[in-house]
Design an enzyme around this catalytic site. Structure first.
Site, PDB file in Angstrom:
ATOM      1  N   PRO A   2       0.466  -1.434   0.192  1.00 10.11           N
ATOM      2  CA  PRO A   2      -0.002   0.144   0.023  1.00 10.11           C
ATOM      3  C   PRO A   2       0.794   0.752  -0.036  1.00 10.11           C
ATOM      4  CG  PRO A   2       0.023  -1.611   2.088  1.00 10.11           C
ATOM      5  CD  PRO A   2       0.425  -2.130   1.522  1.00 10.11           C
ATOM      6  N   GLU A   3       0.505   1.870  -1.154  1.00  5.70           N
ATOM      7  CA  GLU A   3       1.095   3.434  -1.027  1.00  5.70           C
ATOM      8  C   GLU A   3       0.061   4.547  -1.113  1.00  5.70           C
ATOM      9  OE1 GLU A   3       4.095   3.594  -4.127  1.00  5.70           O
ATOM     10  OE2 GLU A   3       4.548   1.672  -3.456  1.00  5.70           O
TER      11      GLU A   3
END
Length: 285
Positions: A2-3
């Site tokens: 996750p960014e």
DNA sequence: AAGCTCTCCTGATGGC
DNA sequence: TGCCATCAGGAGAGCT
């Protein structure tokens, strides 16, 4: 992994399904998941009880749920494999379920923090007058924040004696960018990851920031990137941006601009993917 | 003191 | 088939 786009998708899910609900009780199933809460798992759980959740916020890869009338917020980081899921009470416990939060209302759902690799976690912190948890005061605004300062970012790049990908991953310069979107934005900008930051011109920085924003907005529009299925939204659904990636994970595949085989290079205990023709290495100093 | 390296963690995968 | 090595990598501690 996750960014920013993935964390924003999760934040929106929490806004819809968790905001304005009051915590009945919380249960910590693995102490490592709340290791940043110094007072410990029991203290973490007790402090949530009876408090109403405000509107979820995000900066970079951090998101937080304000606890109304406490001056505090539940800070969350998904790390590599963290998931915040809104699940029916009766759903079987996930293999890596770490924290469970139940609410006082009659809706049949609860909030679950699930994390295979336990790089992520939850913790409670005081918020500063602008609503930010105090422990993330050093995290820079992210490129989708209207108050992100492009000129200050450019001047910071010029001042640094490092290379561009390191700078993109430095959360105190620009937040929310991780390995995937760094490689994507560099490919779009035709920049090699080892380009010295001090060589950037104003137009060059502006172009790079434009590509960072474009690729993040494109990913956000399709629910984020679910490269290895560890990232899902609060309803357990994957995003579709993996099929739109131009660089990340494409070793040996033809560059989508010039058909040259893409390369992967070990870099900082991870990988950098790039086109050797479009993204020329900088001249040695 | 800025810049860089190391470490935490689990599961998938590949080589022999 | 089993076993070991490698890889995935965010972020902060710690070193130079």
């Amino acid at each position: 992994m996750p960014e920013l786009p993935e964390v924003e998708v999760v934040r929106r899910g929490l806004e819809r399904w968790v905001a304005h609900r009051t915590v009945a009780d919380a249960e910590v199933l693995h102490p490592r998941a709340v290791r940043r809460h110094i007072a410990g798992p029991d203290d973490f759980a007790h402090r949530l009880e009876g408090h109403r959740i405000g509107t979820p916020s995000r900066r970079g890869k951090y998101l937080w749920l304000p606890l109304e009338d406490t001056g505090q917020a539940i800070l969350a980081h998904l790390g590599m494999s963290g998931q915040l899921l809104v699940q029916p009470h009766e759903a079987p416990a996930e293999k890596h379920l770490r924290v469970r939060v139940r609410f006082t209302d009659a809706l049949s759902t609860e909030l679950r923090f699930v994390d295979q690799r336990t790089f992520g976690g939850l913790s409670l912190h005081d918020t500063t007058p602008d609503g930010l948890p105090d422990v993330i005061a050093h995290i820079a605004r992210d490129p989708l924040d209207p108050l992100f300062d492009d000129e200050a970012f450019h001047l910071a790049l010029r001042r640094k004696r490092t290379t561009i990908k390191r700078a993109l991953l430095d959360q105190s310069l620009i937040s929310g960018v991780g390995n995937i979107y760094a490689d994507e934005a560099l490919w779009r900008s035709r920049l090699h990851y080892e380009r010295p930051t001090a060589t950037f011109t104003r137009p060059g920085t502006a172009e790079l920031l434009g590509h960072v924003r474009d690729v993040m907005n494109a990913a956000l529009a399709v629910g984020g990137t679910s490269f290895d299925s560890l990232y899902v939204n609060v309803n357990g659904e994957s995003g579709y941006f993996d099929r739109s990636l131009d660089a990340y994970g494409r070793e040996g595949l033809p560059c989508r601009r010039c058909a040259t085989p893409m390369r992967r290079r070990p870099w900082m205990n991870r990988s950098s993917y790039f086109c050797p023709k479009c993204q020329r290495a900088p001249r040695p100093a």
